[in-house]
Design a protein around this motif. Structure first.
Motif, mmCIF file in Angstrom:
data_model
loop_
_atom_site.group_PDB
_atom_site.id
_atom_site.type_symbol
_atom_site.label_atom_id
_atom_site.label_comp_id
_atom_site.label_asym_id
_atom_site.label_seq_id
_atom_site.Cartn_x
_atom_site.Cartn_y
_atom_site.Cartn_z
ATOM 1 N N THR A 59 113.906 102.923 61.564
ATOM 2 C CA THR A 59 114.918 103.528 60.551
ATOM 3 C C THR A 59 114.229 104.394 59.620
ATOM 4 O O THR A 59 114.472 105.580 59.444
ATOM 5 N N SER A 75 109.562 101.835 71.983
ATOM 6 C CA SER A 75 110.250 101.664 70.858
ATOM 7 C C SER A 75 110.992 103.125 70.495
ATOM 8 O O SER A 75 112.404 103.191 70.145
ATOM 9 N N THR A 131 116.069 108.770 71.324
ATOM 10 C CA THR A 131 116.893 109.180 72.616
ATOM 11 C C THR A 131 118.359 109.106 71.997
ATOM 12 O O THR A 131 119.132 109.851 72.438
ATOM 13 N N LYS A 132 118.563 107.936 71.246
ATOM 14 C CA LYS A 132 119.827 107.713 70.709
ATOM 15 C C LYS A 132 120.282 108.871 69.784
ATOM 16 O O LYS A 132 121.539 109.020 69.741
ATOM 17 N N TRP A 133 119.289 109.350 69.258
ATOM 18 C CA TRP A 133 119.642 110.488 68.334
ATOM 19 C C TRP A 133 119.448 111.891 68.950
ATOM 20 O O TRP A 133 119.437 112.835 68.204
ATOM 21 N N GLN A 134 119.325 111.975 70.180
ATOM 22 C CA GLN A 134 119.643 113.023 70.800
ATOM 23 C C GLN A 134 118.231 113.884 70.660
ATOM 24 O O GLN A 134 118.070 115.086 70.839
ATOM 25 N N TYR A 135 117.285 113.016 70.369
ATOM 26 C CA TYR A 135 115.844 113.708 70.360
ATOM 27 C C TYR A 135 114.984 113.469 71.776
ATOM 28 O O TYR A 135 115.137 112.283 72.332
ATOM 29 N N LYS A 164 110.794 105.881 71.722
ATOM 30 C CA LYS A 164 111.384 106.849 72.673
ATOM 31 C C LYS A 164 113.068 106.281 72.812
ATOM 32 O O LYS A 164 114.015 107.055 72.813
ATOM 33 N N ASN A 165 113.250 105.108 72.889
ATOM 34 C CA ASN A 165 114.362 104.460 72.788
ATOM 35 C C ASN A 165 115.437 104.791 71.676
ATOM 36 O O ASN A 165 116.507 105.246 71.895
ATOM 37 N N GLU A 166 114.722 104.772 70.497
ATOM 38 C CA GLU A 166 115.542 104.759 69.225
ATOM 39 C C GLU A 166 115.679 106.416 69.110
ATOM 40 O O GLU A 166 116.918 106.807 68.627
#
Length: 223
Positions: free
Chosen positions: A106, A16, A22-26, A18-20
């Motif tokens: 969040t 969870s 990755t969306k924010w370019q981390y 990692k997916n979140e």
């Protein structure tokens, strides 16, 4: 791309986060060897570490202390353990913030972004001189004729805020706002423990008494 190292053995949480993130370019890095957690963190040189408390080998408190021997990387503890009983232990071990399971992605993301922004801002600051003391916000090293003290990012941030308002009282509410975005998810005792930890670091330099407590209000750095 900022690197986030997550010390967690729950695969669902890892997936969870990692997916979140990755969306924010981390870039998210995980543990390979549970007997060498501190070594892997040092090798990866992340921008921030997320630490669970209950782990396959030693607990998170142990590994935080091991990491702090070689690195001042920002650390956020994530745990299902009781927050009142363990947040003080986590902060004393060297953590910068704390979030309790189950948590909102969040909220976790907001904490990570706030801590990274804060440290980025601090690291752009110039060296601060007062009396015979010198503080480098880039390295979080405090120096005077008695020696040097290596501060954590949170300790360094607190010292910088107090220095910027030297001889004036900074309220607890203002410190929580500047350092933890209002401290909505923190117990006020977290601030007190951080101040105590900072005083301990200042003591060998003869500066323990320079931070005064204004009871019921906040803190003041006296020069």
């Amino acid at each position: 791309m900022a690197k986030i190292f997550i010390v967690e053995d729950n695969l669902d949480i890892i997936h969870s986060v990692k997916n979140e993130f990755t969306k924010w370019q981390y870039k998210v890095i995980t543990v390979n060897d549970w007997h060498n957690v501190a070594g892997e963190i040092e090798k990866a040189s992340p921008d921030l570490v997320l630490f669970d408390i209950t782990l396959p080998t030693f607990d998170g408190f142990y590994w935080i202390q091991e990491v702090r021997k070689a690195s001042q990387v920002p650390i956020i503890v994530i745990s299902a353990a009781d927050i009142d009983a363990n947040v003080m232990h986590a902060v004393a071990a060297g953590a910068d913030d704390y979030i309790m399971k189950p948590f909102s992605l969040t909220v976790l993301l907001a904490k990570v972004q706030a801590l990274l922004r804060r440290n980025s801002h601090i690291n752009d600051s110039e060296e601060l001189i007062w009396d015979t003391n010198s503080f480098n916000p880039l390295t979080n090293v405090l120096t005077n004729s008695r020696g040097t003290a290596q501060l954590t990012p949170t300790e360094g941030a607190m010292l910088q805020v107090l220095l910027n308002h030297r001889n004036n009282t900074v309220t607890k509410e203002d410190l929580l706002e500047w350092l933890w975005q209002g401290g909505k998810y923190l117990n006020e005792n977290t601030l007190n423990v951080n101040i105590s930890r900072l005083r301990t670091k200042l003591s060998p330099l003869g500066l323990k008494q320079c931070i005064r407590t204004e009871r019921g209000i906040g803190y003041r750095l006296v020069v």
